[in-house]
Design an enzyme around this catalytic site. Structure first.
Site, short mmCIF file in Angstrom:
data_model
loop_
_atom_site.label_atom_id
_atom_site.label_comp_id
_atom_site.label_asym_id
_atom_site.label_seq_id
_atom_site.Cartn_x
_atom_site.Cartn_y
_atom_site.Cartn_z
N CYS A 173 0.85 -1.18 0.00
CA CYS A 173 0.00 0.00 0.00
C CYS A 173 0.89 1.24 0.00
O CYS A 173 1.85 1.30 0.75
CB CYS A 173 -0.92 0.01 1.22
SG CYS A 173 -2.03 1.41 1.31
N CYS A 174 0.59 2.20 -0.87
CA CYS A 174 1.31 3.48 -0.91
C CYS A 174 2.79 3.26 -1.20
O CYS A 174 3.63 4.08 -0.82
CB CYS A 174 1.14 4.24 0.41
SG CYS A 174 -0.57 4.50 0.87
N GLY A 175 3.14 2.17 -1.83
CA GLY A 175 4.52 1.92 -2.17
C GLY A 175 5.39 1.54 -1.00
O GLY A 175 6.60 1.46 -1.11
N LYS A 176 4.79 1.29 0.15
CA LYS A 176 5.57 0.95 1.35
C LYS A 176 5.65 -0.55 1.53
O LYS A 176 5.31 -1.34 0.66
CB LYS A 176 4.94 1.62 2.57
CG LYS A 176 5.02 3.15 2.54
CD LYS A 176 4.45 3.73 3.80
CE LYS A 176 4.52 5.25 3.77
NZ LYS A 176 3.93 5.86 4.98
#
Length: 261
Positions: free
Chosen positions: A106-109
């Site tokens: 999620c969100c590149g994390k």
């Protein structure tokens, strides 16, 4: 509201083959229900101390507020265990997002997050703080010395924020997350920059504790206990130095060892 973090309880102690009437200090447990913009938001089971700090830290770690100025009014009703918070705006995220489980990144994390809101509010550390081995031992010794309530009850978690040399604040609570939220709330209230600080913790570094440290914004977490595998993976991803088993002049560095010199 209970006045103290502990209360004295009559007990019967069995010792060396005999029953003895004694008393024991027991940790106090207190439910605090939060209403945000007149809607029930959460109930926190906590130790009844530093409650406004707890509320501020909890709301900030959940992404409901970003600074003290986001709150128009906060009213603690100690007698009934309620806290009413009025924000200067509406809550942007839907309530369901706070506990909605995620199954992918999620969100590149990190892919290690369980919940959507954790991925949205956790921060990758940008700290340049470095600490020495002796400072690690000194900070853990200082936390142990401050932990008088734990010594009384054996039922509290202890945590502190430090610049690597001196404590800024120490807090205790029956909830490990609560102890960290109280520290976070204190720093928000006092407008203390957190990025260059060190978090010292008495308990195990679980993934939840590591995520909480990330939300607070520290780049180094120290514990006398062990981390979990997921906590180590998160620490790697979030650029946090995790140090555990600090005892008897030894410790283990589990992630980002470049900050320990």
């Amino acid at each position: 509201m209970p006045e103290d973090i502990t209360f004295n309880q009559p007990i019967i102690k069995y010792h060396n083959g005999a029953f003895i009437d004694q008393s024991d200090d027991i940790a106090t447990e207190f439910p605090l229900t939060l209403y945000v913009n007149q809607q029930e938001f959460a109930t926190i089971v906590c130790s009844p101390t530093n409650l406004e700090e707890l509320v501020l830290g909890f709301l900030a770690s959940e992404g409901v507020i970003f600074r003290r100025a986001d709150i128009q009014n906060i009213h603690l009703d100690d007698s009934k265990g309620f806290c009413h918070i009025t924000l200067n705006r509406e809550i942007e995220q839907h309530y369901g997002q706070y506990t909605k489980r995620m199954i992918s990144s999620c969100c590149g994390k990190s892919r290690q997050f369980y919940f959507v809101n954790d991925a949205a509010t956790s921060k990758v550390s940008m700290t340049e703080t470095k600490i020495t081995a002796q400072e690690i031992f000194s900070m853990m010794d200082a936390l142990q010395e401050q932990s008088t309530d734990f010594k009384q009850t054996g039922g509290l978690h202890n945590a502190a924020i430090s610049d690597g040399k001196d404590f800024y604040i120490h807090r205790s609570d029956i909830g490990r997350h609560n102890a960290l939220d109280k520290l976070f709330g204190y720093c928000i209230e006092k407008r203390i920059p957190i990025r260059d600080k060190v978090l010292i913790f008495s308990g195990r570094i679980s993934s939840e504790i590591l995520i909480k440290a990330s939300k607070i914004g520290v780049g180094i977490i120290l514990s006398k206990s062990a981390p979990t595998d997921l906590a180590i993976k998160l620490a790697d991803d979030l650029n946090i130095t995790a140090v555990g088993f600090i005892r008897n002049e030894t410790f283990n560095i589990y992630s980002h060892p470049e900050r320990v010199i």
